[in-house]
Scaffold this motif. Structure first.
Motif, PDB file in Angstrom:
ATOM      1  N   HIS A   1      14.577  -2.683  -1.086  1.00  0.00           N
ATOM      2  CA  HIS A   1      15.310  -1.421  -0.787  1.00  0.00           C
ATOM      3  C   HIS A   1      14.978  -0.672  -1.536  1.00  0.00           C
ATOM      4  O   HIS A   1      15.407   0.734  -1.291  1.00  0.00           O
ATOM      5  CB  HIS A   1      16.257  -2.916  -1.456  1.00  0.00           C
ATOM      6  N   ASN A   2      15.017  -0.328  -1.902  1.00  0.00           N
ATOM      7  CA  ASN A   2      14.610   0.656  -3.059  1.00  0.00           C
ATOM      8  C   ASN A   2      13.813   1.745  -2.171  1.00  0.00           C
ATOM      9  O   ASN A   2      13.935   2.886  -1.764  1.00  0.00           O
ATOM     10  CB  ASN A   2      13.732   1.065  -4.462  1.00  0.00           C
ATOM     11  N   LEU A   3      12.596   1.620  -1.225  1.00  0.00           N
ATOM     12  CA  LEU A   3      12.059   2.077  -0.564  1.00  0.00           C
ATOM     13  C   LEU A   3      12.377   2.879   0.468  1.00  0.00           C
ATOM     14  O   LEU A   3      12.270   3.641   0.713  1.00  0.00           O
ATOM     15  CB  LEU A   3      10.601   0.968   0.040  1.00  0.00           C
TER      16      LEU A   3
ATOM     17  N   ALA B   1       0.464  -1.182   0.409  1.00  0.00           N
ATOM     18  CA  ALA B   1      -0.533  -0.019   0.017  1.00  0.00           C
ATOM     19  C   ALA B   1       0.936   1.622  -0.056  1.00  0.00           C
ATOM     20  O   ALA B   1       0.208   2.316  -0.442  1.00  0.00           O
ATOM     21  CB  ALA B   1      -0.869  -0.100   1.417  1.00  0.00           C
ATOM     22  N   VAL B   2       2.041   1.173   0.434  1.00  0.00           N
ATOM     23  CA  VAL B   2       3.140   2.329   0.428  1.00  0.00           C
ATOM     24  C   VAL B   2       3.467   2.115  -0.212  1.00  0.00           C
ATOM     25  O   VAL B   2       3.773   3.725  -0.945  1.00  0.00           O
ATOM     26  CB  VAL B   2       3.920   2.037   1.869  1.00  0.00           C
ATOM     27  N   ARG B   3       4.269   1.656  -1.149  1.00  0.00           N
ATOM     28  CA  ARG B   3       4.479   1.346  -2.610  1.00  0.00           C
ATOM     29  C   ARG B   3       3.495   2.207  -3.361  1.00  0.00           C
ATOM     30  O   ARG B   3       4.300   2.915  -4.152  1.00  0.00           O
ATOM     31  CB  ARG B   3       5.195   0.114  -2.950  1.00  0.00           C
ATOM     32  N   ARG B   4       2.563   1.869  -3.554  1.00  0.00           N
ATOM     33  CA  ARG B   4       1.897   2.156  -4.635  1.00  0.00           C
ATOM     34  C   ARG B   4       0.542   3.641  -4.381  1.00  0.00           C
ATOM     35  O   ARG B   4       1.270   4.432  -5.499  1.00  0.00           O
ATOM     36  CB  ARG B   4       0.326   1.259  -4.341  1.00  0.00           C
ATOM     37  N   ARG B   5       1.122   4.229  -3.156  1.00  0.00           N
ATOM     38  CA  ARG B   5       0.599   4.811  -2.833  1.00  0.00           C
ATOM     39  C   ARG B   5       1.339   6.334  -3.243  1.00  0.00           C
ATOM     40  O   ARG B   5       1.522   7.237  -4.320  1.00  0.00           O
ATOM     41  CB  ARG B   5       0.380   5.338  -0.997  1.00  0.00           C
ATOM     42  N   LEU B   6       3.139   5.998  -3.123  1.00  0.00           N
ATOM     43  CA  LEU B   6       4.569   7.045  -2.901  1.00  0.00           C
ATOM     44  C   LEU B   6       5.010   6.568  -4.787  1.00  0.00           C
ATOM     45  O   LEU B   6       4.764   8.005  -5.329  1.00  0.00           O
ATOM     46  CB  LEU B   6       5.540   6.460  -2.501  1.00  0.00           C
ATOM     47  N   HIS B   7       4.403   5.612  -4.929  1.00  0.00           N
ATOM     48  CA  HIS B   7       4.724   5.291  -6.653  1.00  0.00           C
ATOM     49  C   HIS B   7       3.812   6.369  -7.516  1.00  0.00           C
ATOM     50  O   HIS B   7       4.400   6.834  -8.752  1.00  0.00           O
ATOM     51  CB  HIS B   7       4.187   4.232  -7.528  1.00  0.00           C
TER      52      HIS B   7
END
Length: 269
Positions: free
Chosen positions: A231-233, A201-207
């Protein structure tokens, strides 16, 4: 000390070469005066100027010194335990003093067991000539991302090695993170599946915000828990100072133990 108080956020304008230092026990500011020495450690004033690891007897009463000479601040370890700097550099009591660069430098004093005690240092830029009337625009701040309290705790646990500025950090496994989170927040219901869901969910939001590093697979069939994306996050959040070393305090339980001591009963050790 909260994350918002971190010296990584910057310091007020001041005389070039001024030293700012901060720990969970206090903070100080020292002018760039030839021969001036600032001492940090477990002891009391006047022998020690800044307390660090005051509840940890592995930390020496006088553990380190910062001395202004040759136009800069020089760091020396005079304690029994090692001092760790960014990129994995270690200092022993027999190590030669090293000059501090201007800007932000975190260092970690080794303590009991897995404990490390953060000392934040910031030296104002020697090339800063002060405000110029033709440059009155506001400074552009680092782009930081909003995180909920649960998200911040989760990402600090997963990214603890990044916040310690290790030279080649890797995320904690979801299984190990679930153990530590269950220990820290036993009523929150943290499981591997819940961690996967929250990270995705965090990855999708920040993407969608133009995050600096790739957060999504080109192939939607790929697993959302892929380690390279995590790792990227984490490196992006640390590089932007969205997550800063003082956030590691979120991992201490009511006894002041780091969550790496999962499973130990009170009074053990």
């Amino acid at each position: 000390m909260s994350g918002s108080d971190s010296l990584a956020r910057g310091v007020p304008p001041g005389r070039p070469g001024t030293l700012h230092a901060r720990t969970v026990s206090g903070d100080l500011t020292a002018p760039p005066r030839l021969g001036l020495t600032v001492r940090f450690g477990r002891g009391d004033k006047p022998g020690t100027d800044l307390g660090v690891g005051v509840d940890d007897r592995r930390v020496s009463r006088r553990h380190g010194e910062l001395t202004y000479r040759q136009g800069g601040w020089w760091l020396r370890n005079i304690g029994q335990q090692l001092v760790r700097l960014p990129r994995g550099r270690m200092m022993h009591a027999t190590s030669e003093p090293i000059p501090l660069a201007t800007g932000y430098t975190p260092l970690f004093v080794q303590g009991s067991g897995h404990r490390e005690h953060l000392v934040e240092l910031y030296v104002t830029d020697h090339d800063d000539r002060g405000p110029v009337s033709s440059r009155s625009a506001d400074t552009v701040q680092p782009e930081r991302w909003a995180l909920s309290d649960d998200e911040r705790l989760l990402l600090v646990v997963l990214g603890q090695h990044y916040l310690e500025y290790e030279s080649d950090p890797r995320p904690l496994t979801y299984g190990r993170a679930a153990e530590q989170l269950a220990y820290l927040r036993p009523d929150a219901g943290w499981t591997v599946r819940k961690i996967e869901y929250r990270v995705e969910a965090v990855r999708r939001r920040l993407h969608r915000t133009g995050f600096k590093y790739p957060l999504m697979h080109d192939n939607p069939e790929e697993r959302p828990s892929d380690n390279s994306l995590l790792h990227n996050l984490l490196r992006g959040l640390v590089a932007s100072t969205t997550l800063v070393p003082p956030d590691l305090e979120l991992m201490e339980d009511e006894f002041g133990w780091p969550s790496s001591r999962v499973g130990e009963a009170p009074g053990a050790g």
